[in-house]
Enzyme design. Structure first.
Site, mmCIF file in Angstrom:
data_model
loop_
_atom_site.group_PDB
_atom_site.id
_atom_site.type_symbol
_atom_site.label_atom_id
_atom_site.label_comp_id
_atom_site.label_asym_id
_atom_site.label_seq_id
_atom_site.Cartn_x
_atom_site.Cartn_y
_atom_site.Cartn_z
ATOM 1 N N LYS A 6 0.550 -0.698 0.267
ATOM 2 C CA LYS A 6 0.032 -0.121 -0.139
ATOM 3 C C LYS A 6 0.551 1.554 -0.283
ATOM 4 O O LYS A 6 1.883 1.046 0.125
ATOM 5 C CB LYS A 6 -0.888 -0.083 1.131
ATOM 6 C CG LYS A 6 -0.587 0.032 2.449
ATOM 7 C CD LYS A 6 -0.901 -0.442 3.378
ATOM 8 C CE LYS A 6 -0.505 -0.940 5.453
ATOM 9 N NZ LYS A 6 -0.428 0.382 5.487
ATOM 10 N N TYR A 25 15.979 30.222 5.116
ATOM 11 C CA TYR A 25 13.777 31.157 5.775
ATOM 12 C C TYR A 25 13.693 31.214 7.093
ATOM 13 O O TYR A 25 14.695 30.222 8.313
ATOM 14 C CB TYR A 25 12.793 30.062 5.230
ATOM 15 C CG TYR A 25 13.334 30.305 4.323
ATOM 16 C CD1 TYR A 25 12.415 31.527 2.991
ATOM 17 C CD2 TYR A 25 12.281 29.256 2.944
ATOM 18 C CE1 TYR A 25 12.403 31.385 1.782
ATOM 19 C CE2 TYR A 25 12.529 29.506 1.921
ATOM 20 C CZ TYR A 25 12.238 30.117 1.069
ATOM 21 O OH TYR A 25 12.010 30.391 -0.125
HETATM 22 C C1 PLP Z 1 -3.621 -4.875 7.947
HETATM 23 C C2 PLP Z 1 -2.174 -4.569 8.334
HETATM 24 N N1 PLP Z 1 -1.888 -5.675 8.032
HETATM 25 C C3 PLP Z 1 0.201 -5.099 8.220
HETATM 26 C C4 PLP Z 1 -0.063 -4.284 8.411
HETATM 27 C C5 PLP Z 1 1.697 -4.022 8.281
HETATM 28 O O1 PLP Z 1 2.497 -3.449 8.693
HETATM 29 P P1 PLP Z 1 4.283 -3.624 8.948
HETATM 30 O O2 PLP Z 1 4.069 -2.314 7.895
HETATM 31 O O3 PLP Z 1 4.035 -2.461 10.524
HETATM 32 O O4 PLP Z 1 4.444 -4.868 9.265
HETATM 33 C C6 PLP Z 1 -0.552 -2.838 8.193
HETATM 34 C C7 PLP Z 1 0.649 -2.116 8.249
HETATM 35 O O5 PLP Z 1 -0.105 -0.595 8.114
HETATM 36 C C8 PLP Z 1 -2.074 -2.981 8.309
HETATM 37 O O6 PLP Z 1 -2.644 -2.418 8.362
#
Ligand code: PLP
Length: 363
Positions: free
Chosen positions: A34, A259
């Site tokens: 993501k 700045y």
């Molecule tokens: C539902 C879910 N699973 C897994 C993860 C992965 O977490 P991490 O990046 O801490 O491994 C996330 C990240 O926010 C998540 O929202």
């Protein structure tokens, strides 16, 4: 001829980190890609991790973008659908749906689909962000199991709130609730209900959380997910955020930089200007003294971060020239350390790298 600011993506490091996540148990290991793969570039990351069985994203837009890159693995929408029209698009595109509230459940049951979708049933064990409550989940499972819209192979998923704190008992409490809810679900005849709990911190630090599906994100990108650790020596940073010195000057003691003149030289100082700023994702609130590597040497940031530039005091290193390379974070300078200077976390810094910064795949 190009602006020298870019992120280098070490694909071999990514594959090695993935192997560590996978090696932690016999489970399936689904990379979280993501937010443009935590800023690394989802296309590069998915192609480098093409052995993974599936990928996880935050929205259907992110999933369809992966499809447009030719990624054909199943993709889980971690928050499920936000509107009813997404359900048929998800089914047509081999997307897996988190179903985590009654509205999503109702929409899925009412949809008319040509083929069933794979469902991950979200359970709230204490994060209190997404998921059915413990006393609702059996009914949700039964409704899904009875629907022709739903594949008979489901996953019960939950997410930890504090797995990055190894001394926090909340993770044990969440696991205990999860286990008791799972044990009480009457799995339909001929159906399968797999389990999924672990994010990066749980994969690395909570052996009891290893279930059928691991969901590593941050660790894949080579950074320790634990709050009190800049670096996990098992992992290699994947992203190196680089720029170069584009201007140099000497200033007298008493002169200020940038700045609002928030840093004043206490001695005659050599100031290097780097062409990277907050519009690239370097944090604007990085304070004076935040380390930057120039020619591999640590030097302090001085003055305010501008949109496109920062200033660095290079008085203590010899032989700095225009064009010399710099590292904002990555190899030899942990993003977690920079985040600590900026009172944020590395997740925010990585995912905040902006679109104008080229992602360059290496290895
Ligand atoms: C539902 C879910 N699973 C897994 C993860 C992965 O977490 P991490 O990046 O801490 O491994 C996330 C990240 O926010 C998540 O929202």
């Amino acid at each position: 001829m190009a602006r020298p600011t870019r992120v280098l993506i070490n694909q071999q490091a990514l594959r090695d980190n993935y192997a560590i996540a996978q090696g932690a148990s016999a489970a399936h290991c689904m990379p979280m890609v993501k937010a443009n793969a935590y800023g690394h570039g989802a296309e590069i990351v998915c192609n480098a991790l093409n052995l993974a069985p599936a990928f996880g994203v935050a929205s259907i837009e992110e999933a369809l973008e992966l499809r447009s890159f030719g990624i054909d693995k199943p993709i889980l929408l971690l928050e499920g659908t936000f509107s009813v029209d997404e359900i048929s698009v998800a089914a047509d595109n081999q997307l897996w749906l988190m179903v985590e509230n009654n509205q999503q459940l109702k929409h899925l049951l009412q949809a008319s689909l040509l083929q069933p979708v794979r469902v991950w049933l979200g359970l709230d064990t204490g994060m209190h962000r997404l998921g059915f409550q413990a006393d609702e989940v059996n009914a949700a499972y039964c409704a899904l199991a009875a629907s022709d819209n739903v594949h008979n192979h489901m996953v019960l998923a939950s997410h930890f709130a504090s797995a990055d704190h190894l001394d926090d008992p909340k993770t044990y409490q969440q696991m205990a609730l999860y286990d008791s809810v799972y044990a009480d679900i009457a799995v339909a005849d001929g159906a399968i209900l797999q389990q999924s709990l672990a994010n990066s911190a749980a994969i690395l630090g909570w052996p009891g959380a290893q279930r059928d599906w691991q969901r590593p994100g941050y660790m894949l990108y080579g950074n320790s997910p634990f709050v009190d650790q800049y670096k996990d020596h098992r992992l290699q940073p994947v992203m190196t955020f680089t720029s170069a010195v584009t201007s140099l000057r000497s200033i007298a003691a008493g002169e200020s930089v940038g700045y609002a003149g928030t840093w004043t030289a206490a001695r005659t100082s050599r100031i290097a200007t780097l062409t990277v700023g907050y519009a690239d994702g370097y944090p604007r609130h990085a304070p004076n003294g935040t380390p930057v590597l120039i020619n591999g040497r640590r030097c302090p940031l001085v003055g305010r971060v501008s949109m496109d530039m920062i200033s660095v005091d290079v008085s203590d290193i010899s032989e700095v020239n225009i064009g010399d390379p710099s590292i904002l974070w990555g190899q030899n300078l942990s993003v977690n350390e920079i985040a600590a200077h900026c009172a944020t976390n590395g997740y925010q810094l990585l995912s905040g790298i902006s679109a104008r910064v080229p992602r360059v795949a290496e290895n």
